[in-house]
Write an enzyme that holds these catalytic residues in place. Structure first.
Site, PDB file in Angstrom:
ATOM      1  CG  ASN A   1      25.209  15.795 -41.807  1.00  0.00           C
ATOM      2  OD1 ASN A   1      24.069  15.633 -42.234  1.00  0.00           O
ATOM      3  ND2 ASN A   1      25.509  15.702 -40.512  1.00  0.00           N
TER       4      ASN A   1
ATOM      5  CE  LYS B   1      25.208  19.003 -39.112  1.00  0.00           C
ATOM      6  NZ  LYS B   1      25.778  19.690 -37.957  1.00  0.00           N
TER       7      LYS B   1
ATOM      8  CG  HIS C   1      26.111  13.829 -36.472  1.00  0.00           C
ATOM      9  ND1 HIS C   1      25.726  14.861 -35.652  1.00  0.00           N
ATOM     10  CD2 HIS C   1      26.897  14.368 -37.429  1.00  0.00           C
ATOM     11  CE1 HIS C   1      26.241  15.992 -36.115  1.00  0.00           C
ATOM     12  NE2 HIS C   1      26.964  15.729 -37.183  1.00  0.00           N
TER      13      HIS C   1
ATOM     14  CD  GLU D   1      23.890  18.223 -35.281  1.00  0.00           C
ATOM     15  OE1 GLU D   1      23.359  17.807 -36.314  1.00  0.00           O
ATOM     16  OE2 GLU D   1      24.665  19.202 -35.258  1.00  0.00           O
TER      17      GLU D   1
ATOM     18  CD  GLU E   1      31.061  15.859 -37.421  1.00  0.00           C
ATOM     19  OE1 GLU E   1      31.100  16.610 -38.390  1.00  0.00           O
ATOM     20  OE2 GLU E   1      30.003  15.453 -36.927  1.00  0.00           O
TER      21      GLU E   1
ATOM     22  N   GLY F   1      28.625  23.715 -35.812  1.00  0.00           N
ATOM     23  CA  GLY F   1      27.632  24.771 -36.008  1.00  0.00           C
ATOM     24  C   GLY F   1      27.892  26.011 -35.176  1.00  0.00           C
TER      25      GLY F   1
ATOM     26  CB  SER G   1      33.135  25.456 -37.613  1.00  0.00           C
ATOM     27  OG  SER G   1      32.019  25.583 -36.740  1.00  0.00           O
TER      28      SER G   1
HETATM   29  P1  13P Z   1      29.115  22.301 -39.269  1.00  0.00           P
HETATM   30  O1  13P Z   1      30.056  22.158 -40.442  1.00  0.00           O
HETATM   31  O2  13P Z   1      27.868  23.070 -39.621  1.00  0.00           O
HETATM   32  O3  13P Z   1      29.799  22.797 -38.063  1.00  0.00           O
HETATM   33  O4  13P Z   1      28.583  20.826 -38.935  1.00  0.00           O
HETATM   34  C1  13P Z   1      29.514  19.803 -38.813  1.00  0.00           C
HETATM   35  C2  13P Z   1      28.783  18.529 -38.749  1.00  0.00           C
HETATM   36  O5  13P Z   1      28.136  18.239 -37.762  1.00  0.00           O
HETATM   37  C3  13P Z   1      28.846  17.637 -39.910  1.00  0.00           C
HETATM   38  O6  13P Z   1      28.312  16.387 -39.614  1.00  0.00           O
END
Ligand code: 13P
Length: 263
Positions: A9, A11, A95, A97, A180, A186, A225
């Site tokens: 992803n 982002k 997600h 976010e 997740e 992150g 992560s």
């Molecule tokens: P990170 O791997 O940067 O922690 O992000 C995970 C994520 O949100 C994947 O959709």
């Protein structure tokens, strides 16, 4: 037997030119891999270019979100058929976010309501994608506060039951679920392997409530992560079928190492 799946992803990162460069180096690195399914999810604007770069490979194209209506006066939205038209086969839904639940908060508290995804909109999006023959990757996970309050299992179960409401076994066959934990996204704080396995097993048990065949065939991913240094342990767990990778998927060699860990 479930085939391992690793999803990158990206982002809100990379211009179209940078996205093409990343795919070119990643493509070379994974040329020989054929036992793991791989999906990359660039920002909308890079989808056509990345689709062209992926031609001739087994790497599939994913989107990071979708709108549930077919067409109409929905300024700024993108429909499932528009995604399909540019070669998208997979799509993230719900997600954290887009739900306004951030592991590392980089927007002001007062603008959080912009990210207004609910379990109801998640359900509408999952339905639309399935109707269009695409693969939804439904993201679920608890915040740190919810974990500390001992509510992890309830939060995840509610997100599953509301997000999948009204869908039956036959319709849900293509679904992928990604666990997740929000606090691991992150932040560099990966969920303990045994705990990630426990929650992914609980997700599979939820699917078993719909049907045991569905539970056996649904791929459950871990995200938060993931790096080459922890991927092997995570992916070796019986109920973790691969990963949803954010930051580490922006580095071709790191992402290749993560993909290799999933074999
Ligand atoms: P990170 O791997 O940067 O922690 O992000 C995970 C994520 O949100 C994947 O959709």
């Amino acid at each position: 037997m479930r085939r391992p799946l690793v999803v990158g992803n990206w982002k809100m990162n990379l211009t179209t030119r940078e996205a093409a460069a990343l795919v070119e180096s990643f493509k070379k690195a994974v040329e020989i891999l054929d036992r793991t399914d791989i999906v990359v999810c660039p920002p909308y604007i890079s989808l056509p270019c990345v689709h062209a770069c992926l031609k001739g490979t087994n790497i599939k194209l994913g989107a990071q979100d979708v709108f549930w209506m077919e067409k109409g006066a929905y300024t700024g939205q993108v429909s499932a058929s528009m995604l399909e038209d540019v070669g998208v086969t997979h799509c993230l839904v719900g997600h954290s976010e887009t739900r306004g639940r951030f592991g590392k908060l980089e927007v002001s508290e007062t603008t959080l309501c912009y990210f207004a995804e609910t379990d109801e909109t998640v359900n509408l999006k999952v339905r639309r994608l399935l109707y269009c023959g695409m693969t939804p990757i439904l993201c679920v996970g608890e915040t740190l506060g919810e974990r500390e309050a001992g509510r992890t299992d309830q939060v995840v179960r509610d997100q599953l039951s509301d997000g999948l409401a009204g869908l039956d076994e036959a319709e849900l066959h293509p679904l992928v679920v990604a666990y997740e934990p929000v606090w691991a996204i992150g932040t560099g704080h990966t969920c303990d392997t045994a705990e990630a396995q426990r929650v992914c097993a609980m997700i599979r048990a939820f699917m078993c409530g719909i049907s045991s065949e569905l539970a056996a065939s649904t791929r459950v991913l871990y995200g938060g992560s993931v790096k080459s240094s922890n991927a092997r342990d995570l992916f070796a767990q019986p109920d973790i079928d691969g990963g949803l990778v954010g930051g580490a998927s922006l580095d071709a060699y790191e992402f290749k190492d993560i993909v290799m860990s999933a074999r």
